[in-house]
Design an enzyme around this catalytic site. Sequence first.
Site, PDB file in Angstrom:
ATOM      1  N   CYS A   1       0.843  -1.195   0.000  1.00  0.00           N
ATOM      2  CA  CYS A   1       0.000   0.000   0.000  1.00  0.00           C
ATOM      3  C   CYS A   1       0.881   1.248   0.000  1.00  0.00           C
ATOM      4  O   CYS A   1       2.108   1.164   0.062  1.00  0.00           O
ATOM      5  CB  CYS A   1      -0.908   0.008   1.230  1.00  0.00           C
ATOM      6  SG  CYS A   1      -1.980  -1.446   1.352  1.00  0.00           S
TER       7      CYS A   1
ATOM      8  N   LEU B   1      -3.662  -1.582  -1.525  1.00  0.00           N
ATOM      9  CA  LEU B   1      -3.581  -2.814  -2.300  1.00  0.00           C
ATOM     10  C   LEU B   1      -4.221  -3.890  -1.438  1.00  0.00           C
ATOM     11  O   LEU B   1      -3.686  -4.256  -0.385  1.00  0.00           O
ATOM     12  CB  LEU B   1      -2.133  -3.175  -2.624  1.00  0.00           C
ATOM     13  CG  LEU B   1      -1.939  -4.488  -3.401  1.00  0.00           C
ATOM     14  CD1 LEU B   1      -2.537  -4.370  -4.802  1.00  0.00           C
ATOM     15  CD2 LEU B   1      -0.469  -4.863  -3.490  1.00  0.00           C
TER      16      LEU B   1
ATOM     17  N   ASN C   1       1.107   0.174   5.772  1.00  0.00           N
ATOM     18  CA  ASN C   1       1.583  -0.454   4.540  1.00  0.00           C
ATOM     19  C   ASN C   1       2.294  -1.733   4.955  1.00  0.00           C
ATOM     20  O   ASN C   1       3.329  -1.676   5.608  1.00  0.00           O
ATOM     21  CB  ASN C   1       2.555   0.483   3.803  1.00  0.00           C
ATOM     22  CG  ASN C   1       3.309  -0.241   2.703  1.00  0.00           C
ATOM     23  OD1 ASN C   1       2.777  -1.137   2.055  1.00  0.00           O
ATOM     24  ND2 ASN C   1       4.572   0.135   2.507  1.00  0.00           N
ATOM     25  N   GLY C   2       1.721  -2.889   4.602  1.00  0.00           N
ATOM     26  CA  GLY C   2       2.397  -4.124   4.959  1.00  0.00           C
ATOM     27  C   GLY C   2       1.458  -5.233   5.349  1.00  0.00           C
ATOM     28  O   GLY C   2       0.244  -5.173   5.099  1.00  0.00           O
TER      29      GLY C   2
ATOM     30  N   THR D   1      23.938  -0.940  -9.250  1.00  0.00           N
ATOM     31  CA  THR D   1      23.514  -2.330  -9.112  1.00  0.00           C
ATOM     32  C   THR D   1      22.005  -2.437  -8.963  1.00  0.00           C
ATOM     33  O   THR D   1      21.374  -3.335  -9.540  1.00  0.00           O
ATOM     34  CB  THR D   1      24.186  -2.977  -7.888  1.00  0.00           C
ATOM     35  OG1 THR D   1      25.593  -2.815  -7.993  1.00  0.00           O
ATOM     36  CG2 THR D   1      23.861  -4.444  -7.807  1.00  0.00           C
TER      37      THR D   1
ATOM     38  N   ARG E   1      20.287  -1.870 -12.349  1.00  0.00           N
ATOM     39  CA  ARG E   1      20.502  -3.014 -13.231  1.00  0.00           C
ATOM     40  C   ARG E   1      19.521  -4.143 -12.930  1.00  0.00           C
ATOM     41  O   ARG E   1      18.959  -4.761 -13.837  1.00  0.00           O
ATOM     42  CB  ARG E   1      21.931  -3.544 -13.066  1.00  0.00           C
ATOM     43  CG  ARG E   1      23.025  -2.678 -13.654  1.00  0.00           C
ATOM     44  CD  ARG E   1      24.378  -3.285 -13.302  1.00  0.00           C
ATOM     45  NE  ARG E   1      25.484  -2.594 -13.963  1.00  0.00           N
ATOM     46  CZ  ARG E   1      26.766  -2.928 -13.820  1.00  0.00           C
ATOM     47  NH1 ARG E   1      27.084  -3.951 -13.029  1.00  0.00           N
ATOM     48  NH2 ARG E   1      27.705  -2.261 -14.455  1.00  0.00           N
TER      49      ARG E   1
END
Length: 632
Positions: free
Chosen positions: A2, A53, A77-78, A362, A365
Amino acid sequence: MCGILAILGCYDKTVTKRSRCLELSRRLRHRGPDWSGLFVDEAAGVYLAHERLAIIDPASGDQPLFNETKEIVVAVNGEIYNHEALKAGMKAHQYNTQSDCEVIAHLYEEIGEEVVVKLDGMFSFVLVDLRDKSFIAARDPLGITPLYLGWGSDGTFQLTLFVKFVTIVCRLAAFLQLFPARICSCHVFIFNIGIDLAGSVWFASEMKALKDDCERFVTFPPGHIYSSKEGGLRRYYNPPWFNESIPAEPYDPLILRHAFEKSVIKRLMTDVPFGVLLSGGLDSSLVAAVAQRHLAGSKAAKQWGNKLHSFCVGLEGSPDLKAAREVADYIGTVHKEFHFTVQEGLDAISDVIYHIETYDVTTIRASTPMFLMSRKIKALGVKMVLSGEGSDEIFGGYLYFHKAPSKEEFHKETCRKLKALHLYDNLRANKSTSAWGLEARVPFLDKDFVNLAMSIDPAVKMVNVKEGRIEKWIMRKAFDDEENPYLPKHILYRQKEQFSDGVGYSWIDGLKDHAASQVTDKMLANAKHVYPYNTPNTKEGYYYRMVFERCFPQESARLTVPGGPSVACSTAAAIAWDKAWANNLDPSGRAATGVHDSAYEGDAPADSAANHKSDAGLINLKVDSAVLEVGA
């Protein structure tokens, strides 16, 4: 995942402020496309927005959430995996939803700020207690979910005058000896009070919601709580490994195996379609194998069936695609592989950097293939996936760990890597998936599992070819079950390859070539003048920095990105392990040459774990004069 946005201590009662809060929250809607919620209490100066979400209780779990009297409000959120156990251990409460997050409001009502130490899960949340207008904000122990802390620009002018006034008065008083020195030294304390009084405090899941309205913002540190009553941050997560003392617990493979299985099982908690990210390497393969083995009979299986769905991404013909397909066939998942081209990846770079909010080479990528794959997965109707992040940090799985000079150095490096994980792999896994409204869960970073794994004597984690131990040997051994195998032997002992390499080496080469076409030699030579902080030393790094600065030109934004030299994903401290690395500071795993099985030919015993891969059929690539066996 979320998205949350909180503006606290803001006493602007105009409609404009409410509208601005909604506008900024909209920047987080990709994280939570299912519903938007906003709580406003103008008298308390509270604006609390949430983009949802829906994973647990999609029908009625909209946020913000409240206790019975609606005096405590929280935006989360979680996922809270132990929410049912917490409910059972409390006095009776009236719950308005079946959401796992509502328990936070009721638990706070009972025990106050200690609520953070009781939670088992991944979370960032902001909670407001309207009874006394206090608030707390907290982030999970290892920073799986993102959170940023900012200070509003409202009151900045007053703050500047206040600080100058207090400083001048205190210095003058000290010079005239009007007050004891200890009283005059309190101007620092008064200054901190001034910060609290001067303007609003902001929290957000991503800094894009703060960057235009905050005078300053920072990354909220993992394992910390911000308390308005205490006036700042404090760390609540204090495991023994955090001080980097060397553990000595013996290694028991069955205890480690059972702890990991428990971690995976608790993450099967879902009311929506889900799957697993499968690269074919050890970590994701173990997650998939355990999930598939324990899926039958679970609540999730009753809703969505006993077949686990798995997903992989790569360039056409990449080693990850081949290995993942083999694992999927072996454990029996419904497997889908997604291909992308180098050009498609290059076209996505600007969007990737906007969403992941970093210019670290990194991370970008590896984020790009994950970003592209997440969009495909969401298109299939899947909303949650399990992923294998964290194992390399816990068990020293990166290739440079082969050169660790002692168990003490080995362990300290794993501690350093874990402490910084929220700035790298956690950030990548969360934001690359959340960009498309997909949630990633990471069993290796379960709090109990991490504490167990980090208590084991690091001597057994170290690479020892003569004894048949390659990187992450203790996890391989724990799941090496001859009677009821979890994975094919050569997959179980497949050697490490970084995700950004395993999707296909031409991906990194294509990035470098594209950057070289965008950045001239003169631009790179003058980089220290253009970017004095974290000055890029390659054209690839310079190119990412240009894109980042267009999205996030604020000084606070660039300061959230870590810097310093690295080789093959090492910390700066580990570069001293090999003198040759100082001249080859490439974050790709290819920089750690001479550490694959081929480099040990003739040294390993005939029955070593490395020789389990003799018929693996893996792809050998000649890179920088070193033969690397490719495996993530």
